[in-house]
Design an enzyme around this catalytic site. Structure first.
Site, PDB file in Angstrom:
ATOM      1  N   LYS A 116       9.435   1.916  -4.365  1.00 42.64           N
ATOM      2  CA  LYS A 116       8.594   1.732  -5.216  1.00 42.64           C
ATOM      3  C   LYS A 116       8.470   2.262  -6.436  1.00 42.64           C
ATOM      4  O   LYS A 116       8.373   1.392  -7.635  1.00 42.64           O
ATOM      5  CB  LYS A 116       7.190   2.538  -4.240  1.00 42.64           C
ATOM      6  N   GLU A 200       0.153   6.868  -8.500  1.00 38.84           N
ATOM      7  CA  GLU A 200       0.754   6.492  -9.293  1.00 38.84           C
ATOM      8  C   GLU A 200      -1.176   6.182  -9.685  1.00 38.84           C
ATOM      9  O   GLU A 200      -1.872   6.656  -8.650  1.00 38.84           O
ATOM     10  CB  GLU A 200       0.507   4.880  -9.298  1.00 38.84           C
ATOM     11  N   LYS A 237      -2.821  -7.888   5.133  1.00 39.72           N
ATOM     12  CA  LYS A 237      -3.565  -9.052   4.405  1.00 39.72           C
ATOM     13  C   LYS A 237      -3.693  -9.691   5.743  1.00 39.72           C
ATOM     14  O   LYS A 237      -2.888  -9.559   6.916  1.00 39.72           O
ATOM     15  CB  LYS A 237      -2.265 -10.062   3.620  1.00 39.72           C
ATOM     16  N   ARG A 291      12.077 -11.176  -0.104  1.00 40.94           N
ATOM     17  CA  ARG A 291      12.068 -12.197   0.876  1.00 40.94           C
ATOM     18  C   ARG A 291      10.711 -13.008   1.152  1.00 40.94           C
ATOM     19  O   ARG A 291      10.345 -13.148   0.251  1.00 40.94           O
ATOM     20  CB  ARG A 291      11.505 -11.375   2.563  1.00 40.94           C
ATOM     21  N   ARG A 337      -5.303 -15.700   9.677  1.00 42.53           N
ATOM     22  CA  ARG A 337      -3.602 -15.546  10.314  1.00 42.53           C
ATOM     23  C   ARG A 337      -4.666 -14.769  11.955  1.00 42.53           C
ATOM     24  O   ARG A 337      -5.426 -14.129  10.900  1.00 42.53           O
ATOM     25  CB  ARG A 337      -3.205 -13.887  10.305  1.00 42.53           C
TER      26      ARG A 337
HETATM   27  P1  ADP Z   1       3.100  -2.097   0.738  1.00 39.04           P
HETATM   28  O1  ADP Z   1       4.607  -1.907   1.069  1.00 39.04           O
HETATM   29  O2  ADP Z   1       2.901  -0.792   2.318  1.00 39.04           O
HETATM   30  O3  ADP Z   1       2.718  -2.766   0.935  1.00 39.04           O
HETATM   31  P2  ADP Z   1       1.509  -1.684  -1.655  1.00 39.04           P
HETATM   32  O4  ADP Z   1       2.381  -0.855  -2.483  1.00 39.04           O
HETATM   33  O5  ADP Z   1       2.407  -3.599  -1.927  1.00 39.04           O
HETATM   34  O6  ADP Z   1       2.639  -0.898   0.176  1.00 39.04           O
HETATM   35  O7  ADP Z   1       0.413  -2.112  -1.659  1.00 39.04           O
HETATM   36  C1  ADP Z   1      -0.536  -2.485  -0.718  1.00 39.04           C
HETATM   37  C2  ADP Z   1      -2.241  -2.444  -0.850  1.00 39.04           C
HETATM   38  O8  ADP Z   1      -2.179  -1.319  -1.199  1.00 39.04           O
HETATM   39  C3  ADP Z   1      -2.204  -3.346  -1.548  1.00 39.04           C
HETATM   40  O9  ADP Z   1      -2.043  -4.444  -1.577  1.00 39.04           O
HETATM   41  C4  ADP Z   1      -3.506  -2.555  -2.626  1.00 39.04           C
HETATM   42  O10 ADP Z   1      -5.283  -3.254  -1.473  1.00 39.04           O
HETATM   43  C5  ADP Z   1      -3.535  -1.048  -1.678  1.00 39.04           C
HETATM   44  N1  ADP Z   1      -2.773  -0.037  -3.203  1.00 39.04           N
HETATM   45  C6  ADP Z   1      -1.546  -0.440  -3.085  1.00 39.04           C
HETATM   46  N2  ADP Z   1      -1.167   0.534  -4.715  1.00 39.04           N
HETATM   47  C7  ADP Z   1      -2.793   0.602  -4.947  1.00 39.04           C
HETATM   48  C8  ADP Z   1      -3.447   1.498  -6.203  1.00 39.04           C
HETATM   49  N3  ADP Z   1      -3.037   2.264  -7.597  1.00 39.04           N
HETATM   50  N4  ADP Z   1      -4.354   1.304  -6.549  1.00 39.04           N
HETATM   51  C9  ADP Z   1      -5.696   1.022  -5.671  1.00 39.04           C
HETATM   52  N5  ADP Z   1      -4.684   0.258  -4.404  1.00 39.04           N
HETATM   53  C10 ADP Z   1      -3.692   0.203  -4.209  1.00 39.04           C
END
Ligand code: ADP
Length: 449
Positions: A116, A200, A237, A291, A337
């Site tokens: 990340k 972050e 999701k 992917r 889903r």
């Molecule tokens: P993963 O790889 O586990 O899917 P992500 O980084 O895509 O992780 O984050 C998954 C979900 O977590 C996002 O869709 C959002 O709902 C929440 N999320 C991630 N980062 C943040 C953030 N900085 N602020 C608020 N919600 C976050």
């Protein structure tokens, strides 16, 4: 074009890929665990190879067994689907070392995007707005405290190797960092084999909007517009739609342009999804998925582009046949889903399916590997079907989804599904108006329990 593709996956996505291969005249090899002997993907492929016991680590995650199956069957490419080994750079590298094409981006790109911190740094360098924070991976409490102070509270600590909505902790204060950080590190080490984290800014109640891309090996990339995936539980999701009802045409055009130009700069190939949080008209990159996504069908419905077919073609070296300027955005699509889970608690309910009837009719698509008599194994994901509808506008798409849900029958001893949840959601004013954010569903479930 490939002659024979091995599909290193199971369930609905294995079937989806198999169908695209067949449409292109490509032979297919399926792999299966002992628990999946009677699975549809095994029955419908040209050849099949058993790769081990039910536990995923001994079968669908076993690199050497899958590569051996490809060699023995003479497959010239491997499609990883989603989940399992789809974002494993080592797998992609080993596949290529055996002279077999990995249907996905290069192992180098998968490596960067699988972290990340590195992903954010790479994308930011290419001109894309990212969530404010410190993208340098660390294991030190003092670094985390410093970074959180710079971002301001609330902040979010993320395991760089995290995925599936796990390996994240939201912190409101320095004190919370001190308690949450060691727990997160332990959990991340156990689940992902690394306890590196980044910090972050926690964006409160944003939308989750993601952009779908396909890029060929000749420097061309197109964006198949966006999907909105804000209805989530535990950061995963549940329901997706395309396009997002929140964006104006101008906003869409701008973010598409910025992201496409970044992916070209990076030299991205094959399919990929760039995920953003969206709040107060601003986009913040969170991660890139290298992917095919579960929710790709909603994009197919509104663009008329067969994403898996296109993916197979670009992987085998063809030029992209589609141009950004020729891509129309047609109507609205939803995906529900359907999981074998209790609709309120989301506790999995595995068991034998005794009756299964998929809905049909105009504008309805069901992607599933399930049939009457199949066992839903506790070893794998509880998603048993994707119910996708397409209509000229949101209002009609809602009516169509209600109609399709009312036709769907899934019965089995002890098996429950998320169908009643969607039926409730489609009566809700916010859902009807598309007025939601990533925490909306959790709040809804709390208020309706
Ligand atoms: P993963 O790889 O586990 O899917 P992500 O980084 O895509 O992780 O984050 C998954 C979900 O977590 C996002 O869709 C959002 O709902 C929440 N999320 C991630 N980062 C943040 C953030 N900085 N602020 C608020 N919600 C976050």
């Amino acid at each position: 074009m490939f002659k024979k593709v091995l599909i290193a996956n199971r369930g609905e996505i294995a079937l989806r890929i198999m169908r695209a291969c067949r449409d292109l005249g490509i032979k297919t090899v399926s792999v299966y665990s002992e628990a999946d002997r009677a699975a549809k993907h095994v029955r419908l492929s040209d050849e099949s190879v058993c790769i081990g016991p039910a536990a995923a680590k001994d079968s669908y995650l076993n690199i050497s067994r899958i590569v051996t199956a490809a060699e023995v069957s003479g497959a010239d490419a491997i499609h990883p689907g989603y989940g399992f080994l789809s974002e494993n750079a080592e797998f992609a590298r080993i596949v290529e070392e055996h002279g077999i094409t990995f249907i996905g981006p290069s192992p180098q790109i998968i490596d960067i995007m699988g972290d990340k911190g590195r992903a954010k740094a790479c994308i930011k360098n290419a001109g894309v707005p990212v969530v404010p924070g410190d993208n340098t991976a660390t294991r030190s409490l003092s670094d985390v405290l410093r970074a959180a102070k710079v971002c301001g509270y609330p902040a979010i600590i993320k395991a760089v190797a995290g995925g599936g909505g796990r390996g994240m902790a939201v912190v409101q204060s320095e004190e919370e960092v001190r308690t949450a950080f060691p727990v997160l590190q332990k959990e991340a080490m156990r689940a992902f084999g690394s306890d590196d984290v980044i910090v972050e800014k926690f964006i409160e109640n944003p939308r989750h909007i993601e952009l779908q891309f396909v890029a060929d090996k000749h420097g061309n990339a197109v964006c198949l517009w966006e999907r909105e995936c804000s209805l989530q539980r535990r950061n995963q999701k549940v329901f997706e739609e395309a396009p997002s009802s929140a964006l104006t045409e101008k906003e869409r055009e701008k973010i598409v342009k910025t992201t496409t130009s970044a992916l070209k700069k990076i030299g991205y190939t094959n399919v990929g999804t760039v995920e953003y949080l969206y709040k107060n008209k601003e986009f913040y990159f969170i991660e890139m998925n290298t992917r095919l996504q579960v929710e790709h069908p909603v994009t197919e419905m509104i663009t008329g582009v067969d994403i898996v077919r296109t993916q197979l073609m670009v992987a085998s070296g063809y030029h992209l046949e589609i141009n950004q300027k020729d891509l129309a955005l047609n109507g609205v699509a939803f995906e529900a889903r359907i999981n074998a889970e209790k609709p309120k608690t989301f506790t999995p309910t595995p068991g034998k399916i005794t009756a299964f009837h998929a809905p049909g009719g105009y504008g309805v698509r069901v992607d599933t590997g399930v049939y009457s008599g199949v066992d839903i194994s506790p070893h794998y994901d509880s998603m048993i079907a994707k119910l996708i509808v397409h209509a000229p506008n949101r209002k009609e798409a809602i009516l169509r989804l209600k109609r399709a849900l009312s036709e769907m029958v899934v019965e089995g001893r002890g098996v429950e599904t998320t169908i009643p949840l969607f039926q409730d959601l489609l009566e809700n004013k916010d859902v009807i108006e598309g007025d939601y954010h990533i925490n909306w569903l959790e709040n809804f479930l709390k208020n309706n329990s």
